[in-house]
Scaffold this motif. Sequence first.
Motif: not given
Length: 94
Positions: A47-61, A63-70, A93-94
Motif C-alpha cells: 500500500a502507499e501508506v500503512t497505519l498501525k495501531a492497537s485495537r483500542d486506538t483503532f476502534e476509537g478512531i 467511532n470518533g472518540t480518538v483523533n487520528p492526528a492526536t 474517516l471524519s
Amino acid sequence: MSDVVNAAVEKLNEKIGSFGSTAKFVIEDEGSIMIDENGVRAGDEEAEVTLKASRDTFEGILNGTVNPATAFMMGKLKIDGSMGVAMQLGQALS
C-alpha cells in the motif's frame, strides 16, 4: 480473519466505500485491512501508506472518540509511507 477485522471492514465500508489511493491498516494482534478503489477488505498487500495501531486506538478512531492526528502525535498510531495519503484517509474517516 478475526471478528475485530471483519467488523472493522464492515464499518469502514459504511464510512469510506472506495478510496482513490491504497492504504493498509494493521490492527495489532488482529490482522490487516486494505482500503483502495475497490473498497475495504481484509488483506495484507502493498500500500502507499500503512497505519498501525492497537485495537483500542483503532476502534476509537472508527467511532470518533480518538483523533487520528492526536493518536499519531502520542505514538499510538504509527504511519509508514505517504503522509499525504494518510491525511486523505483521515479526512475520509471524519
